[in-house]
Design an enzyme around this catalytic site. Structure first.
Site, mmCIF file in Angstrom:
data_model
loop_
_atom_site.group_PDB
_atom_site.id
_atom_site.type_symbol
_atom_site.label_atom_id
_atom_site.label_comp_id
_atom_site.label_asym_id
_atom_site.label_seq_id
_atom_site.Cartn_x
_atom_site.Cartn_y
_atom_site.Cartn_z
ATOM 1 N N GLY A 1 9.301 -5.654 -12.035
ATOM 2 C CA GLY A 1 9.396 -6.703 -11.009
ATOM 3 C C GLY A 1 10.852 -6.990 -10.647
ATOM 4 C CE LYS B 1 4.791 -2.005 -13.412
ATOM 5 N NZ LYS B 1 4.164 -3.272 -13.794
ATOM 6 C CD GLU C 1 16.009 -1.787 -10.109
ATOM 7 O OE1 GLU C 1 16.994 -1.066 -9.937
ATOM 8 O OE2 GLU C 1 15.427 -1.904 -11.198
ATOM 9 C CE LYS D 1 2.638 -1.177 -9.941
ATOM 10 N NZ LYS D 1 2.881 -2.596 -10.034
ATOM 11 N N GLY E 1 4.879 -10.807 -9.618
ATOM 12 C CA GLY E 1 4.861 -12.020 -8.795
ATOM 13 C C GLY E 1 5.651 -11.808 -7.515
HETATM 14 P P1 NDP Z 1 -1.501 -6.885 -1.863
HETATM 15 O O1 NDP Z 1 -2.870 -6.318 -1.945
HETATM 16 O O2 NDP Z 1 -1.294 -8.343 -2.014
HETATM 17 O O3 NDP Z 1 -0.808 -6.442 -0.482
HETATM 18 C C1 NDP Z 1 -0.961 -5.182 0.102
HETATM 19 C C2 NDP Z 1 -1.071 -5.381 1.609
HETATM 20 O O4 NDP Z 1 -1.048 -4.105 2.235
HETATM 21 C C3 NDP Z 1 -2.388 -6.067 1.986
HETATM 22 O O5 NDP Z 1 -2.166 -7.024 2.996
HETATM 23 C C4 NDP Z 1 -3.217 -4.887 2.484
HETATM 24 O O6 NDP Z 1 -4.192 -5.253 3.413
HETATM 25 C C5 NDP Z 1 -2.156 -4.018 3.124
HETATM 26 N N1 NDP Z 1 -2.593 -2.630 3.231
HETATM 27 C C6 NDP Z 1 -3.264 -1.911 2.325
HETATM 28 N N2 NDP Z 1 -3.489 -0.671 2.805
HETATM 29 C C7 NDP Z 1 -2.954 -0.617 4.040
HETATM 30 C C8 NDP Z 1 -2.881 0.380 5.054
HETATM 31 N N3 NDP Z 1 -3.428 1.577 4.897
HETATM 32 N N4 NDP Z 1 -2.257 0.078 6.216
HETATM 33 C C9 NDP Z 1 -1.722 -1.142 6.404
HETATM 34 N N5 NDP Z 1 -1.768 -2.135 5.491
HETATM 35 C C10 NDP Z 1 -2.364 -1.878 4.303
HETATM 36 O O7 NDP Z 1 -0.627 -6.080 -2.952
HETATM 37 P P2 NDP Z 1 0.725 -6.562 -3.632
HETATM 38 O O8 NDP Z 1 1.618 -7.138 -2.618
HETATM 39 O O9 NDP Z 1 0.433 -7.317 -4.868
HETATM 40 O O10 NDP Z 1 1.304 -5.156 -4.128
HETATM 41 C C11 NDP Z 1 1.869 -4.240 -3.220
HETATM 42 C C12 NDP Z 1 2.523 -3.117 -4.008
HETATM 43 O O11 NDP Z 1 3.540 -3.662 -4.851
HETATM 44 C C13 NDP Z 1 1.565 -2.376 -4.935
HETATM 45 O O12 NDP Z 1 1.976 -1.041 -4.993
HETATM 46 C C14 NDP Z 1 1.795 -3.047 -6.287
HETATM 47 O O13 NDP Z 1 1.527 -2.178 -7.372
HETATM 48 C C15 NDP Z 1 3.278 -3.329 -6.211
HETATM 49 N N6 NDP Z 1 3.755 -4.419 -7.036
HETATM 50 C C16 NDP Z 1 3.120 -5.627 -7.037
HETATM 51 C C17 NDP Z 1 3.614 -6.670 -7.775
HETATM 52 C C18 NDP Z 1 2.958 -8.013 -7.818
HETATM 53 O O14 NDP Z 1 3.377 -8.838 -8.641
HETATM 54 N N7 NDP Z 1 1.971 -8.284 -6.990
HETATM 55 C C19 NDP Z 1 4.821 -6.507 -8.596
HETATM 56 C C20 NDP Z 1 5.432 -5.188 -8.517
HETATM 57 C C21 NDP Z 1 4.898 -4.196 -7.766
HETATM 58 P P3 NDP Z 1 -5.665 -5.727 2.856
HETATM 59 O O15 NDP Z 1 -5.443 -6.924 2.013
HETATM 60 O O16 NDP Z 1 -6.428 -5.997 4.102
HETATM 61 O O17 NDP Z 1 -6.187 -4.564 2.067
HETATM 62 N N1 HSE Z 2 0.145 -5.556 -11.792
HETATM 63 C C1 HSE Z 2 1.528 -5.440 -12.136
HETATM 64 C C2 HSE Z 2 1.794 -6.192 -13.417
HETATM 65 C C3 HSE Z 2 2.397 -5.989 -11.043
HETATM 66 O O1 HSE Z 2 0.916 -6.975 -13.822
HETATM 67 O O2 HSE Z 2 2.828 -5.992 -14.022
HETATM 68 C C4 HSE Z 2 3.863 -5.740 -11.286
HETATM 69 O O3 HSE Z 2 4.157 -4.384 -11.241
#
Ligand code: NDP
Ligand code: HSE
Length: 347
Positions: free
Chosen positions: A129, A200, A124, A100, A297
């Site tokens: 989520g 959001k 989406e 986002k 999640g």
């Molecule tokens: P995480 O930190 O779990 O995953 C992100 C991954 O991307 C990590 O493995 C990270 O590596 C890698 N990464 C970061 N920067 C780079 C780069 N420059 N090149 C390659 N790889 C990279 O985050 P989430 O999965 O929780 O979230 C991802 C996105 O989704 C975010 O934008 C978040 O706001 C969004 N989101 C998350 C939700 C959730 O419930 N978790 C729900 C809805 C949206 P490393 O760990 O080594 O930094």
């Molecule tokens: N950090 C965000 C939340 C993840 O707690 O809602 C989902 O966008």
């Protein structure tokens, strides 16, 4: 065969791989062909993962692969995520994302770029989520004038407020649990400071009215000032404190806010507890519509990302009016002044 690439193999990225694998049959029935993850870009290697052989560390590997038609970005942060998105679109690939921060900051430009290159930019998962709220605004409510959109849009703070209410503890005590559950952003100040919910509501307002507001036009108060005393005072009145994001349009001008609000049992948002989110859309023909579900999640978020992958595969160059955004100017915005204290939510 639909070949895709994942950017980011963290909570959401690994969830996307899991949904593609576990739901292979239903996905191929929708698409009429199989889906294959061709590459996964991450900073780390994942030697124990079945996807270890797919890990790459250079975006150019993905950009140069003509067979990859869809890229799913789940890295987080604005840069380099936005740069990689731009490069993928310019290479003729559709991009879907859960990020986002990129959509709220660069969404108008990226949507224009996608239109220019005849590909899709879909997001989406960036709001609510697993709740299908953006396409509901774009499609199912498309004949309506949207009056307002509000909701509980941050799963981690809603989980934290719920647990603080149940257990009588402070937000600092519950933060590590929300982190362990994968709900928090890498920098949790975005969650507890209200900025994640602000991004959001910006995206929801852009879907509703086509104008992308800057973050500083959203009056934002987070949950860091909420004490166990505030929560028990609310409970004594039969109420709950919720972090509510709200967007309304009056006389053609949009006002957005995020702040802790007192909800009473008559409110549709009162019963939204734990990591659940709800989006309440008030429109002039359909009236009030409440969308409720898992707001954060691994698998719920991955569900929205994979559904966008299917949409991009089925309709690779669809150009829907709801995705034509321009930046909001001063004449489009009212910045609401928030009064001190926890305001009641209008029913
Ligand atoms: P995480 O930190 O779990 O995953 C992100 C991954 O991307 C990590 O493995 C990270 O590596 C890698 N990464 C970061 N920067 C780079 C780069 N420059 N090149 C390659 N790889 C990279 O985050 P989430 O999965 O929780 O979230 C991802 C996105 O989704 C975010 O934008 C978040 O706001 C969004 N989101 C998350 C939700 C959730 O419930 N978790 C729900 C809805 C949206 P490393 O760990 O080594 O930094
Ligand atoms: N950090 C965000 C939340 C993840 O707690 O809602 C989902 O966008």
């Amino acid at each position: 065969m639909i070949k895709i690439a994942l950017l980011g193999f963290g909570t959401v990225g690994s969830g996307v791989a899991e949904v593609i694998e576990n739901n292979r049959r239903v996905i191929s029935r929708r698409l009429g062909e199989q889906t294959e993850i061709a590459h996964i870009l991450d900073l780390r290697d994942f030697p124990d993962s079945p996807y270890a052989g797919k890990i790459v560390h250079d975006i150019d590997t993905i950009l140069a692969d003509p067979e990859v038609k869809i890229v799913a970005e789940m890295m987080g942060g604005v840069h380099p995520a936005a740069d990689f998105t731009k490069a993928a679109i310019e290479a003729g690939k559709s991009v879907v994302t859960s990020n986002k921060a990129v959509v709220a900051e660069e969404g108008d430009k990226l949507l224009r770029l996608a239109r220019k290159h005849g590909v899709r930019y879909l997001f989406e998962a960036s709001v609510g989520g697993g709740i299908p709220c953006l396409r509901t605004l774009a499609d199912s409510l498309s004949c309506n004038d949207i009056i307002s959109v509000r909701g509980i849009l941050n799963g981690s703070t809603n989980y934290m407020l719920t647990e603080m209410t149940k257990r009588g503890i402070g937000y600092g005590d519950i933060l590590p649990e929300a982190r362990a559950l994968g709900y928090l952003e890498a920098d949790p100040t975005a969650d507890v400071g209200g900025f994640d919910a602000a991004r959001k509501i910006i995206i929801l307002a852009a879907m509703a009215w086509g104008k992308l507001l800057p973050l500083d036009a959203v009056s934002t108060v987070g949950i860091t000032g909420i004490t166990p005393g505030d929560i028990s005072a609310a409970a004594a009145e039969g109420k709950k404190i919720k972090l509510v994001a709200e967007a309304t349009r009056t006389g053609g001008r949009i006002s957005c806010s995020v702040s802790p609000r007192l909800t009473s049992p008559g409110s549709m948002l009162y019963s939204v507890d734990g990591p659940f989110n709800a989006v309440e859309i008030n429109s002039n023909a359909a009236g009030r519509t409440l969308l409720y579900g898992c707001g954060a999640g691994k698998l719920p978020t991955a569900s929205a990302v994979v559904s966008d992958i299917i949409e991009a595969a089925l309709r690779p160059s669809e150009d829907l009016p709801a995705y034509r955004w321009t930046k909001a100017g001063p004449d489009d915005i009212i910045i609401p002044g928030l009064t001190d204290g926890i305001r009641p939510l209008c029913e």
